[in-house]
Design an enzyme around this catalytic site. Structure first.
Site, PDB file in Angstrom:
ATOM      1  N   GLU A 196       6.760 -43.045  20.127  1.00 15.00           N
ATOM      2  CA  GLU A 196       7.253 -42.173  21.378  1.00 15.00           C
ATOM      3  C   GLU A 196       6.286 -41.260  22.218  1.00 15.00           C
ATOM      4  OE1 GLU A 196      10.082 -43.407  22.237  1.00 15.00           O
ATOM      5  OE2 GLU A 196      11.794 -42.387  21.092  1.00 15.00           O
ATOM      6  N   ASP A 222       9.689 -52.168  13.740  1.00 19.75           N
ATOM      7  CA  ASP A 222      10.424 -50.911  13.277  1.00 19.75           C
ATOM      8  C   ASP A 222      11.887 -50.935  12.867  1.00 19.75           C
ATOM      9  OD1 ASP A 222      11.444 -51.994  15.715  1.00 19.75           O
ATOM     10  OD2 ASP A 222      10.456 -50.460  17.044  1.00 19.75           O
ATOM     11  N   HIS A 256       7.230 -46.280  25.201  1.00 17.31           N
ATOM     12  CA  HIS A 256       6.978 -46.639  23.897  1.00 17.31           C
ATOM     13  C   HIS A 256       6.732 -47.924  23.379  1.00 17.31           C
ATOM     14  CE1 HIS A 256      11.484 -46.794  22.920  1.00 17.31           C
ATOM     15  NE2 HIS A 256      11.024 -48.211  23.123  1.00 17.31           N
ATOM     16  N   ASN A 286      10.063 -45.279  28.637  1.00 19.44           N
ATOM     17  CA  ASN A 286       9.455 -44.279  28.295  1.00 19.44           C
ATOM     18  C   ASN A 286       7.916 -44.458  27.888  1.00 19.44           C
ATOM     19  OD1 ASN A 286       9.574 -44.676  25.794  1.00 19.44           O
ATOM     20  ND2 ASN A 286      10.550 -42.732  25.261  1.00 19.44           N
TER      21      ASN A 286
HETATM   22  P1  PGA Z   1      14.478 -53.674  25.443  1.00 22.15           P
HETATM   23  O1  PGA Z   1      13.559 -52.626  24.656  1.00 22.15           O
HETATM   24  O2  PGA Z   1      13.677 -54.792  25.254  1.00 22.15           O
HETATM   25  O3  PGA Z   1      15.878 -53.355  24.819  1.00 22.15           O
HETATM   26  O4  PGA Z   1      14.536 -53.152  26.769  1.00 22.15           O
HETATM   27  C1  PGA Z   1      12.234 -52.475  24.512  1.00 22.15           C
HETATM   28  C2  PGA Z   1      11.669 -51.387  23.706  1.00 22.15           C
HETATM   29  O5  PGA Z   1      12.288 -50.200  23.846  1.00 22.15           O
HETATM   30  O6  PGA Z   1      10.607 -51.399  23.183  1.00 22.15           O
END
Ligand code: PGA
Length: 533
Positions: free
Chosen positions: A143, A67, A138, A136
């Protein structure tokens, strides 16, 4: 989904890097799906080290990132283009032409998504996808939503993602509100997936992922349909502590399991009067336990029928009660509910006699005949009364009526209630028998224990009743063996505890290679199994 549990973030990073390295070694022109965020930084550090040491070669590796924010300048130090350069690309011998990241500068984001998806296809799809998981749930920027996009698309970021990612920006307002992301189908088409979770702030979502159902409000649960996902988790993100609750006619048993070991048990009386009060009493006990044991998921076994989550149990205040939702009103954790006999079977399967087996059937002999069927390690469910083995019909014409509405149900012949009924009938017809003496001495009543006392003292009347009881018991067991071909039938209930009288008789009568065993866990099986739901 396979779980690799690591002591800490360093170990997680090493383990994951080793998997990526083996992919690169086995297929030097692998297409890797890459992730950004805090979690994969350690993997990239390890990969850089291995590359510098000459252990892995990136020259023919192709990469596609999951992404990118939209819109964002590629040279913005918060862009994923910048992140990948700093953390990996400029530190290893990768050909920049082989690296792909959705373009946050694209004039037409929709066209960019179509192009990106086509490009992935052109390279034959992703061999190994690395994924982080958002608090959350995702994956990529897919999302939580009522439905999820399949392919690469432009998406709005949720409030919680914006807040979570604000740590990388000067302030929250700087976080772009949109992103370009691979879709769920793009991710699921990868041949292998490594999902990473580190830190206590991920423990809730990891628990939801491991214990909850597939649902679009936790997009990572979609990975459950993929055949080759490894979840690499550090201990902070993974709490192996689970609470099992076994609701019974007289008491509710609670069992706390840590890493599949029983660490605490308690019980409270069953409240048969009011559903609301009963649920609150259960909740109070859950809170008490929570003070000492920080469990992350709850499993509940309850008698009765469960259809679409709605529980109806004859002797309990549950009538079309959505028990999981009732408990979740007070407890913000994943709650799974199943039939108590299924839970007992699962408990015995995981921790008892069935520990090293694939398929077992547990048969509980008591007031009725209950049971649970575990096939290939999973509870065999169906709609309505599937798995209600006490209600298989063993006598059609002239069969005894059963409160379930059928006639000739197995439990009318093979339950302890049936054994006592037949014992009382026989002793009244044989007033010179020891069984009759015991009946009189016990205020004109028999119980299972007295029948076994008479048997042990060679009472012919008791023996005849028992032999007939075994015949009925064996008819049902034979049917179960013929249909399911289990590794073992495990018998539970008070009457299995009286030495080897019952089990010997059943084994002799059945003459089958299927193992016939007595439950090891007996009354604890339900709560232990519930914790494993
Ligand atoms: P993080 O993010 O590794 O910074 O916790 C993971 C994500 O949001 O996919």
């Amino acid at each position: 989904m396979r779980l690799i549990l690591c002591e800490n973030y360093e170990e997680l990073s090493e383990q994951a890097a080793k998997l990526v390295a083996s992919q690169i070694i086995l297929k030097p022109d692998s297409v890797l799906g890459l992730a950004t965020g805090q979690t994969p930084v350690g993997i990239y550090q390890n990969l850089v080290k291995m590359n510098k040491a000459g252990e892995i070669d990136f020259s023919n590796i192709v990469t596609f990132n999951l992404d990118e924010y939209y819109p964002i300048q590629n040279n913005n130090d918060q862009s994923y283009h910048y992140f990948m350069q700093e953390n990996l690309f400029k530190k290893v011998n990768i050909n920049p032409k082989n690296t792909h990241i959705p373009d946050g500068e694209a004039a037409d984001p929709e066209e960019e998504c179509i192009k990106y998806e086509e490009e992935i296809k052109k390279y034959g799809g992703i061999d190994l996808q690395i994924l982080g998981i958002g608090q959350n749930g995702h994956i990529g920027f897919n999302e939580p939503d009522v439905s999820l996009y399949t392919e690469t698309h432009l998406t709005d970021l949720t409030r919680s993602t914006i807040e979570a990612n604000a740590r990388f920006f000067n302030d929250e307002n700087e976080v772009p509100k949109q992103a370009l992301t691979m879709g769920i189908a793009t991710i699921l088409k990868s041949k292998k997936i490594i999902l990473l979770a580190s830190g206590a702030n991920k423990s809730r979502v990891v628990s939801e992922l491991l214990n909850g159902d597939i649902n679009t409000s936790i997009p990572a649960t979609m990975l459950k349909v993929h055949p080759d996902v490894v979840l690499i988790c550090d201990k902070d993100a993974y709490s192996g502590i689970r609470l099992g609750i076994d609701i019974g006619g007289t008491s509710v048993k609670f069992a706390v399991l840590e890493d599949n070991k029983l660490i605490y048990k308690s019980s409270i009386p069953t409240n048969k009067e009011s559903m609301d009060i009963f649920v609150k009493e259960i909740v109070v006990e859950c809170y008490k336990i929570k003070n000492n044991y920080s469990y992350k998921a709850i499993g509940v076994g309850t008698p009765g029928r469960i259809s679409d989550g709605l529980v109806t149990a004859a002797n309990l205040p549950f009538k079309n009660t959505h028990l999981a939702k009732e408990l979740k009103k007070y407890i913000d954790l994943p709650v799974n509910v199943d039939n108590d006999a299924n839970c007992a079977a699962l408990g015995e399967f995981e921790f008892g006699v069935g520990k090293d087996m694939d398929n077992i059937i547990m048969v509980t002999l008591g007031t009725g005949v209950g049971g649970g069927i575990i096939i290939d390690g999973r509870i065999c469910h169906g709609r309505y009364s599937m798995g209600e083995i006490g209600h298989i019909i063993v006598q059609s014409k002239g069969g005894l009526p059963c409160p379930c509405g059928q006639t000739g149900c197995w439990e009318q012949y093979a339950s302890v209630t049936a054994l006592i009924r037949e014992g009382e009938k026989a002793c009244l017809e044989n007033k010179d028998s020891l069984l009759y003496d015991l009946y009189l001495k016990n205020n004109n009543k028999l119980d299972g224990k007295l029948i076994f006392d008479a048997l042990e003292q060679n009472c012919e009347t008791a023996q005849k009743v028992f032999d007939e009881y075994i015949e009925w018991l064996v008819i049902g067991l034979k049917n179960l063996i013929n249909i399911f071909g289990p590794d073992a039938i495990i018998l539970a209930g008070g009457i299995t505890q009286r030495g080897s009288i019952l089990i010997d008789a059943v084994r002799n009568a059945l003459d089958t290679p299927v193992k016939i065993e007595i439950s090891k866990l007996q009354n604890d099986a339900g709560a232990l199994g519930a914790a494993m739901l």
